[in-house]
Enzyme design. Structure first.
Site, mmCIF file in Angstrom:
data_model
loop_
_atom_site.group_PDB
_atom_site.id
_atom_site.type_symbol
_atom_site.label_atom_id
_atom_site.label_comp_id
_atom_site.label_asym_id
_atom_site.label_seq_id
_atom_site.Cartn_x
_atom_site.Cartn_y
_atom_site.Cartn_z
ATOM 1 N N ASP A 231 0.902 -1.182 -0.053
ATOM 2 C CA ASP A 231 -0.106 -0.016 0.093
ATOM 3 C C ASP A 231 0.933 1.306 0.093
ATOM 4 O O ASP A 231 1.741 1.154 0.904
ATOM 5 C CB ASP A 231 -1.082 -0.132 1.041
ATOM 6 N N HIS B 8 -6.254 2.604 -4.636
ATOM 7 C CA HIS B 8 -6.299 2.583 -2.977
ATOM 8 C C HIS B 8 -6.986 3.687 -2.465
ATOM 9 O O HIS B 8 -6.968 4.028 -1.472
ATOM 10 C CB HIS B 8 -4.996 2.292 -2.429
ATOM 11 N N HIS C 262 -7.607 8.233 0.645
ATOM 12 C CA HIS C 262 -7.532 7.501 1.824
ATOM 13 C C HIS C 262 -8.533 7.887 2.715
ATOM 14 O O HIS C 262 -8.527 7.820 4.026
ATOM 15 C CB HIS C 262 -6.381 7.610 2.522
ATOM 16 N N HIS D 183 3.908 -2.212 3.328
ATOM 17 C CA HIS D 183 3.414 -0.887 3.010
ATOM 18 C C HIS D 183 4.961 -0.298 2.463
ATOM 19 O O HIS D 183 5.955 -0.687 2.795
ATOM 20 C CB HIS D 183 3.178 -0.015 4.397
#
Length: 268
Positions: free
Chosen positions: A70, A121, A125, A215
């Site tokens: 991510d 993604h 966020h 990540h």
């Protein structure tokens, strides 16, 4: 003044017995109804209570898995990650936030040019559980437009921010023709665990069909990756991008997702 006749004890007993016998059929009916309900198979109500799940992992009969990253904030180790994966000839999947794409378009291009998947993604966020279906669609499309403009490929996979979702999020995402993806192995590298801890968490939990979460810009992930990759490759694992791991209906393969989020083929 009204007078009421008091029934003799024998007569009262007869009335009591008659009422008791009349109550028995009703009680039996209640018992039968209760037994019928508890004996019904669970699938009777499954269609109304089944939870919508993303894909956490995939049922595979051979050693294959996918590594995912991510990317929402930092960018300092992107090229280092690319170099590590080039060394081991491994391709992975990056889930990037639209605002990260705005800041680091050269990194998005570098990932795509190196053969890695670049998927969505979200744009900023956000907590998708708080968004309406229209807001979810707009957010995902905004992010995907940015990715497609740089890579030439429109994302087909999506990872919800924070790993948060509910039925309306998953239903909306799949309604866009996009597959929502979670993970079944969490490195927890964002907690800044040392490389040995990250390696142990991954190697002790991975299995055929696993999706591993890392990540971008995590402090010790670049240090941990060589040991993780050498372990997986040494154990005979094939490491592939998520789009190659999941079942997508090609060649007539139908699939289902069980209560754990495992994607499984449907037996013909």
């Amino acid at each position: 003044m009204k007078f009421f006749r008091v029934k003799p004890a024998k007569e009262r007993k007869v009335v009591f017995l008659r009422k008791r016998w009349l109550a028995i059929p009703g009680a039996l009916l209640c018992i039968c109804a209760l037994c019928l309900v508890t004996a019904l198979p669970s699938y009777v109500s499954a269609s109304t209570t089944e939870r919508q799940l993303p894909i956490y992992c995939v049922q595979r009969d051979y050693k294959t898995c996918a590594l995912s990253f991510d990317a929402a904030w930092g960018n300092e180790d992107t090229q280092t990650l690319i170099d590590i994966f080039d060394k081991y000839n491994v391709k992975v999947t990056f889930f990037v936030v639209g605002e990260w794409v705005d800041k680091y378009p050269e990194s998005v291009k570098a990932l795509a040019d190196a053969g890695h998947e670049v998927m969505g993604h979200s744009n900023d966020h956000a907590h998708f559980n708080t968004l309406s279906a229209d807001q979810i669609v707009e957010d995902i499309n905004t992010c995907n437009d940015k990715i497609e403009k740089i890579t030439g490929k429109r994302p087909t996979l999506f990872r919800p921010p924070f790993g948060e979702y509910d039925d309306h999020v998953i239903t909306t995402v799949r309604g866009m023709g996009i597959e929502p993806i979670q993970w079944d192995v969490d490195s927890l590298d964002w907690k800044d665990y040392d490389a040995a801890t990250i390696t142990q968490r991954v190697t002790s939990s991975v299995g055929p069909g696993s999706i591993v979460l890392f990540h971008n810009a995590a402090l010790h992930t670049p240090e941990a990756l060589p040991d993780i990759l050498e372990y997986l490759l040494g154990e005979g694992y094939e490491i592939v991008p998520i789009s190659q791991l999941i079942l997508d209906g090609e060649y007539g393969t139908d699939y289902t997702i069980d209560h754990t989020g495992r994607q499984c083929p449907v037996s013909s």
